[in-house]
Design an enzyme around this catalytic site. Structure first.
Site, PDB file in Angstrom:
ATOM      1  N   ASP A 186       1.815  10.166  -2.318  1.00 50.71           N
ATOM      2  CA  ASP A 186       0.601   9.577  -2.787  1.00 50.71           C
ATOM      3  C   ASP A 186       0.051  10.384  -3.942  1.00 50.71           C
ATOM      4  OD1 ASP A 186       0.579   8.786   0.071  1.00 50.71           O
ATOM      5  OD2 ASP A 186      -0.678   7.094  -1.033  1.00 50.71           O
ATOM      6  N   ARG A 199      -2.185  -1.825  -0.960  1.00 52.87           N
ATOM      7  CA  ARG A 199      -2.273  -0.392  -0.468  1.00 52.87           C
ATOM      8  C   ARG A 199      -0.969   0.164  -0.986  1.00 52.87           C
ATOM      9  NH1 ARG A 199       1.899  -0.566   1.752  1.00 52.87           N
ATOM     10  NH2 ARG A 199       1.794   1.298   2.168  1.00 52.87           N
ATOM     11  N   GLN A 253       1.859   0.587   8.869  1.00 55.75           N
ATOM     12  CA  GLN A 253       2.350   0.279   7.758  1.00 55.75           C
ATOM     13  C   GLN A 253       4.091   0.041   8.100  1.00 55.75           C
ATOM     14  OE1 GLN A 253       0.069   2.557   7.869  1.00 55.75           O
ATOM     15  NE2 GLN A 253      -1.144   2.510   6.026  1.00 55.75           N
TER      16      GLN A 253
HETATM   17  O1  MRU Z   1      -2.756   4.252   3.175  1.00 53.00           O
HETATM   18  P1  MRU Z   1      -1.528   3.648   2.240  1.00 53.00           P
HETATM   19  O2  MRU Z   1      -0.994   2.644   3.117  1.00 53.00           O
HETATM   20  O3  MRU Z   1      -2.047   3.439   0.858  1.00 53.00           O
HETATM   21  O4  MRU Z   1      -0.650   4.792   2.262  1.00 53.00           O
HETATM   22  C1  MRU Z   1       0.525   4.634   1.798  1.00 53.00           C
HETATM   23  C2  MRU Z   1       1.493   5.790   1.948  1.00 53.00           C
HETATM   24  O5  MRU Z   1       1.013   6.888   2.555  1.00 53.00           O
HETATM   25  C3  MRU Z   1       2.960   5.465   1.796  1.00 53.00           C
HETATM   26  O6  MRU Z   1       3.525   6.360   2.646  1.00 53.00           O
HETATM   27  C4  MRU Z   1       3.537   5.984   0.563  1.00 53.00           C
HETATM   28  O7  MRU Z   1       4.599   6.900   0.879  1.00 53.00           O
HETATM   29  C5  MRU Z   1       2.718   6.481  -0.459  1.00 53.00           C
HETATM   30  S1  MRU Z   1       2.374   5.099  -1.413  1.00 53.00           S
HETATM   31  C6  MRU Z   1       4.232   4.810  -2.013  1.00 53.00           C
END
Ligand code: MRU
Length: 371
Positions: free
Chosen positions: A251, A54, A210
């Site tokens: 993201d 992820r 996370q």
């Molecule tokens: O749902 P995820 O764990 O894939 O989301 C990841 C995020 O949102 C992170 O916080 C991040 O800031 C973006 S991915 C580096």
């Protein structure tokens, strides 16, 4: 980065067998370190959807390798059928998670490289080299984000006469979310490596945790002082002068500077603004959406409500999952939100730091200016 003192990336080809992609399965972390083998694009799609891997950058790299696996198994006798299978594989990958733009960016990049190569062996070769290029570039861009972002921490450290710089981060935008280094964590690692005193407030980041499971683990592996907090603590800490800056990842960031990121980021940015705490988002250029002007149009993933209703942790050495809510209470699970550009102090990219505005971003990426 280091795991038990050994260097790892988050995704790589199995040594001695180029038909297998290996990943760190992030689901059992921080309690068990498990490496998973993936042999088909469908296995890769499951790994992305169910979050074995992820994070925006890693999802992009995983999609790149997924397209390579698809090329290995596509019909080898007929170029038209081969390309049709690759296009279908791209659709399968893109359908896994909608918010991180890196995924569709990587699929588009792979399809263009494969299309341009001559002959099926040439196309497979192109898919392999493009997958590796996407992964290498991701690691390199994150390292450069660290080189730029560390100056902000140095400046705060100077102002505090070398006292500890307290940084709050949300979710995991660390090396586990990319191929190496991470984005939000890259300046932190760089500062720590230079001997600056840093301490990180780690938001636990419900419902997938996370922060508590991944960011805390990787900071610990690297020896960076940190404290895990529940998601609602940040505002209180800011009111009491205990946060010097916030750094998150992203993201999908619009070309106007609106930052799509893990659910809860917006509330941290509001609290930061109310308390004059600088709020930065760190991202590589693969996370910009060059088509999207309005952040509220960013597609927001909604995941299974059971991720909210249940929680998994370690009990007597075993991973166990328990129910938190009344048996029949439904749950909503919005996975991302959008922080408007006006709340963002700056964007830290591989090319430098800019204002979160169309002009600021285009100043760093002039080739993206519309004619
Ligand atoms: O749902 P995820 O764990 O894939 O989301 C990841 C995020 O949102 C992170 O916080 C991040 O800031 C973006 S991915 C580096």
């Amino acid at each position: 980065m280091r795991v038990h003192g050994e260097h790892y990336r988050t995704i790589w080809l199995m040594p001695g067998d180029q038909s297998v992609v290996q990943i760190i399965d992030q689901r059992p972390l921080p309690h068990h370190f498990v490496i998973e083998d993936l042999r088909t694009v469908d296995e890769m799609a499951v790994a992305i959807k169910d979050m074995h891997v992820r994070g925006a950058g890693l999802i992009g790299a995983a999609a790149g390798y997924g397209m390579y696996l698809a090329a290995l198994h596509a019909p080898q006798g007929d170029e038209k059928a081969f390309m049709k299978a690759l296009e279908a594989a791209g659709e399968t990958l893109k359908a896994t998670r909608p918010t991180a733009v890196n995924l569709e960016w990587a699929v588009r990049r792979q399809l263009a490289a494969i299309e341009a190569a001559a002959g099926i062996p040439g196309k497979i070769e192109a898919a392999l080299s493009t997958a590796q290029l996407i992964a290498d570039e991701d690691a390199d861009f994150c390292r450069r984000i660290g080189d730029h972002g560390v100056h902000i921490i140095e400046e705060i450290s100077r102002r505090k006469h070398g006292d500890v710089v307290n940084i709050l981060t949300h979710c995991n935008a660390g090396w586990l979310a990319f191929v190496d280094y991470g984005t939000a964590t890259a300046p932190i690692y760089a500062a720590h490596n230079r001997g600056l005193k840093v301490h990180v407030w780690v938001d636990e980041t419900r419902p997938r945790n996370q922060g508590a499971s991944l960011t805390a683990w990787e900071l610990g592996q690297h020896g960076v002082p940190h404290t895990v907090i529940v998601d609602n603590v940040g505002g209180h800490l800011m009111q009491h002068g205990l946060v010097d800056m916030v750094i998150t990842g992203s993201d999908r960031t619009t070309y106007t500077g609106d930052v799509g990121n893990k659910i809860g980021t917006y509330l941290k940015a509001l609290a930061a603004r109310d308390n004059n705490v600088p709020f930065y988002a760190a991202l590589p250029s693969s996370t910009f959406d060059w088509e999207q002007r309005d952040g509220l149009q960013i597609p927001i993933e909604q995941r299974d409500g059971d991720e909210v209703r249940y929680i998994t942790g370690l009990h007597d050495g075993e991973l166990v999952t328990v129910l938190l809510t009344p048996e029949d209470s439904p749950a909503a699970n919005y996975a991302f939100d959008v922080t408007p550009a006006r709340l963002v102090t700056g964007l830290i990219t591989e090319r430098g730091i800019c204002e979160a505005s169309e002009e600021g971003i285009l100043g760093l990426y002039p080739e993206k200016r519309r004619q």
